[in-house]
Design a protein around this motif. Structure first.
Motif, PDB file in Angstrom:
ATOM      1  N   PRO A 155       0.818  -1.222   0.000  1.00  0.00           N
ATOM      2  CA  PRO A 155       0.000   0.000   0.000  1.00  0.00           C
ATOM      3  C   PRO A 155       0.849   1.269   0.000  1.00  0.00           C
ATOM      4  O   PRO A 155       0.482   2.270  -0.624  1.00  0.00           O
ATOM      5  CB  PRO A 155      -0.815  -0.116   1.296  1.00  0.00           C
ATOM      6  CG  PRO A 155      -0.914  -1.580   1.532  1.00  0.00           C
ATOM      7  CD  PRO A 155       0.416  -2.128   1.100  1.00  0.00           C
ATOM      8  N   GLN A 156       1.993   1.235   0.694  1.00  0.00           N
ATOM      9  CA  GLN A 156       2.862   2.416   0.732  1.00  0.00           C
ATOM     10  C   GLN A 156       3.501   2.671  -0.641  1.00  0.00           C
ATOM     11  O   GLN A 156       3.662   3.819  -1.056  1.00  0.00           O
ATOM     12  CB  GLN A 156       3.946   2.235   1.804  1.00  0.00           C
ATOM     13  CG  GLN A 156       3.428   2.364   3.232  1.00  0.00           C
ATOM     14  CD  GLN A 156       4.485   2.047   4.272  1.00  0.00           C
ATOM     15  OE1 GLN A 156       5.303   1.124   4.096  1.00  0.00           O
ATOM     16  NE2 GLN A 156       4.479   2.807   5.361  1.00  0.00           N
ATOM     17  N   ILE A 157       3.867   1.599  -1.336  1.00  0.00           N
ATOM     18  CA  ILE A 157       4.454   1.742  -2.674  1.00  0.00           C
ATOM     19  C   ILE A 157       3.418   2.300  -3.647  1.00  0.00           C
ATOM     20  O   ILE A 157       3.720   3.166  -4.474  1.00  0.00           O
ATOM     21  CB  ILE A 157       5.013   0.393  -3.172  1.00  0.00           C
ATOM     22  CG1 ILE A 157       6.246  -0.007  -2.348  1.00  0.00           C
ATOM     23  CG2 ILE A 157       5.369   0.471  -4.662  1.00  0.00           C
ATOM     24  CD1 ILE A 157       6.812  -1.363  -2.691  1.00  0.00           C
ATOM     25  N   VAL A 158       2.189   1.808  -3.547  1.00  0.00           N
ATOM     26  CA  VAL A 158       1.107   2.318  -4.403  1.00  0.00           C
ATOM     27  C   VAL A 158       0.871   3.796  -4.114  1.00  0.00           C
ATOM     28  O   VAL A 158       0.716   4.610  -5.038  1.00  0.00           O
ATOM     29  CB  VAL A 158      -0.190   1.513  -4.180  1.00  0.00           C
ATOM     30  CG1 VAL A 158      -1.358   2.177  -4.906  1.00  0.00           C
ATOM     31  CG2 VAL A 158      -0.016   0.078  -4.675  1.00  0.00           C
ATOM     32  N   ALA A 159       0.854   4.159  -2.814  1.00  0.00           N
ATOM     33  CA  ALA A 159       0.653   5.556  -2.440  1.00  0.00           C
ATOM     34  C   ALA A 159       1.797   6.427  -2.949  1.00  0.00           C
ATOM     35  O   ALA A 159       1.603   7.597  -3.305  1.00  0.00           O
ATOM     36  CB  ALA A 159       0.538   5.673  -0.914  1.00  0.00           C
ATOM     37  N   ARG A 160       2.994   5.885  -2.995  1.00  0.00           N
ATOM     38  CA  ARG A 160       4.160   6.611  -3.515  1.00  0.00           C
ATOM     39  C   ARG A 160       4.012   6.847  -5.019  1.00  0.00           C
ATOM     40  O   ARG A 160       4.332   7.920  -5.535  1.00  0.00           O
ATOM     41  CB  ARG A 160       5.426   5.790  -3.230  1.00  0.00           C
ATOM     42  CG  ARG A 160       6.661   6.286  -3.956  1.00  0.00           C
ATOM     43  CD  ARG A 160       7.756   5.226  -3.904  1.00  0.00           C
ATOM     44  NE  ARG A 160       8.413   5.210  -2.612  1.00  0.00           N
ATOM     45  CZ  ARG A 160       9.473   5.957  -2.293  1.00  0.00           C
ATOM     46  NH1 ARG A 160       9.963   6.805  -3.198  1.00  0.00           N
ATOM     47  NH2 ARG A 160      10.033   5.858  -1.117  1.00  0.00           N
ATOM     48  N   LEU A 161       3.526   5.822  -5.738  1.00  0.00           N
ATOM     49  CA  LEU A 161       3.454   5.885  -7.196  1.00  0.00           C
ATOM     50  C   LEU A 161       2.270   6.714  -7.704  1.00  0.00           C
ATOM     51  O   LEU A 161       2.370   7.369  -8.749  1.00  0.00           O
ATOM     52  CB  LEU A 161       3.354   4.470  -7.776  1.00  0.00           C
ATOM     53  CG  LEU A 161       4.614   3.616  -7.741  1.00  0.00           C
ATOM     54  CD1 LEU A 161       4.277   2.170  -8.088  1.00  0.00           C
ATOM     55  CD2 LEU A 161       5.656   4.172  -8.709  1.00  0.00           C
ATOM     56  N   LYS A 162       1.170   6.671  -6.992  1.00  0.00           N
ATOM     57  CA  LYS A 162      -0.075   7.257  -7.505  1.00  0.00           C
ATOM     58  C   LYS A 162       0.062   8.720  -7.923  1.00  0.00           C
ATOM     59  O   LYS A 162      -0.390   9.091  -9.021  1.00  0.00           O
ATOM     60  CB  LYS A 162      -1.190   7.098  -6.466  1.00  0.00           C
ATOM     61  CG  LYS A 162      -2.578   7.271  -7.065  1.00  0.00           C
ATOM     62  CD  LYS A 162      -3.635   6.739  -6.101  1.00  0.00           C
ATOM     63  CE  LYS A 162      -5.004   6.766  -6.763  1.00  0.00           C
ATOM     64  NZ  LYS A 162      -6.050   6.229  -5.878  1.00  0.00           N
ATOM     65  N   PRO A 163       0.666   9.591  -7.106  1.00  0.00           N
ATOM     66  CA  PRO A 163       0.758  10.996  -7.543  1.00  0.00           C
ATOM     67  C   PRO A 163       1.823  11.229  -8.624  1.00  0.00           C
ATOM     68  O   PRO A 163       1.852  12.288  -9.250  1.00  0.00           O
ATOM     69  CB  PRO A 163       1.124  11.735  -6.252  1.00  0.00           C
ATOM     70  CG  PRO A 163       1.847  10.727  -5.434  1.00  0.00           C
ATOM     71  CD  PRO A 163       1.183   9.421  -5.737  1.00  0.00           C
TER      72      PRO A 163
END
Length: 340
Positions: A155-163
């Motif tokens: 989830p942290q990696i996804v949150a990093r990539l999303k923006p």
């Protein structure tokens, strides 16, 4: 009734309204294609297996392979636009004359080549999109690697990539506008070349408003013969170039037709008509420079900037001095070195 060159000008400028809708449609198609691919990749990361130092590179390569959207439809749309544009130009000119003098059109293969090879600021459309893909792939790779090294959860990696994995909508819009302008201008030129027996040369036409760049404003009204040799002072001072000259460029090349009698028609020439500007209709003989010189000082200073305006107001430079022969805007430093 207008003279023939003015009628052709109105035909092509009216066409710009449709071309704007085409570029808007292409913008949506490109953005939607990228958004769909990015959403799928983020969803795959979120629901996939854990990423660690052992499988990290393998997963990155698998994801990057999916990060190039299928934009075949965009290419196909531009080809169809080009084919349509050639017919539109021919029918418009023939309708103005009343005789089918424009009888030769670029082949579909020629239009396809124009779409595939025409340059926008030195790159083809496919090159621009490939560059966009590569930047997204690099972002994906770098941030997954950083996330794994720092021990982040999925989830942290996804949150990093999303923006980060986003599409600059204004950038895509500029790309679509420029691609449409490139294809239509190149196809028009090919159509003119196929029917050169009815033309004398070409005239650069820029929009008379404050969004027009110095590059285009200084070239407005420049005339060249069919071989690119200047027919007037502006044509002599400026290298023959086919628009667009920059991203979001709205300039077009107008064909300069032979007189009715030179075309074998026993008809008197009609005096020049008018052209549009942000101030309403003005004489079609009015160039951007003449129009600009009639604007108030506040407009001129806002358009040129304080230092360029002072040089212009003091008579150190005229409007044409603001760019070089290749249409590149000179910096204030270059102007001072050249004209002080």
């Amino acid at each position: 009734m207008q003279n023939l060159t003015d009628e052709i000008k109105d035909i092509l400028l009216t066409r710009s309204l449709l071309l704007q809708r085409v570029s808007n449609s292409l913008t949506k198609d490109i953005i939607n294609a990228y958004v769909s691919v990015i959403d799928d990749i983020l969803a795959q990361i979120a629901t996939g297996k854990n990423i660690n130092l052992v499988n990290m590179n393998k997963i990155i390569n698998e994801l990057n392979a999916k990060l190039t959207p299928d934009l075949t439809s965009v290419n196909d749309d531009l080809v169809q636009l080009g084919i349509s544009e050639a017919s539109y130009v021919a029918n418009g000119i023939n309708g103005s004359i009343g005789i089918d003098l424009v009888s030769k059109l670029p082949t579909d293969r020629a239009v396809q080549k124009i779409v595939n090879t025409s340059l926008m600021d030195g790159l083809t459309l496919s090159s621009w999109l490939e560059d966009k893909d590569n930047k997204l792939k690099m972002l994906l790779k770098d941030n997954i690697q950083q996330g794994v090294i720092q021990g982040e959860t999925i989830p942290q990696i996804v949150a990093r990539l999303k923006p980060l994995l986003t599409i600059n909508k204004e950038g895509v819009k500029a790309l679509a506008i420029t691609a449409v302008a490139t294809v239509t201008n190149q196809v028009r030129m090919q159509t003119y070349k196929e029917n050169e027996d009815i033309f004398k040369g070409y005239e650069h036409n820029s929009t008379l408003d404050n969004r027009t760049t110095l590059t285009c404003g200084a070239r407005d009204g420049a005339n060249w013969d069919l071989n690119g040799k200047g027919l007037n002072k502006k044509g002599e001072d400026n290298k023959f170039l086919i628009p667009p000259l920059h991203f979001r460029c709205r300039s077009i090349l107008l064909p300069i037709t032979k007189t009715f009698r030179e075309l074998g028609l026993d008809i008197d020439e009609i005096p020049s008509g008018t052209r549009s500007s942000i101030d309403g209709r003005v004489s079609s003989d009015t160039t951007f420079e003449q129009w600009f010189e009639g604007k108030p000082a506040t407009f001129q200073e806002s358009y040129l900037g304080i230092q360029r305006y002072k040089l212009f107001k003091d008579g150190v430079i005229n409007f044409s001095d603001l760019v070089n022969q290749n249409g590149k805007t000179l910096t204030v430093k270059q102007l001072l070195e050249k004209y002080s």
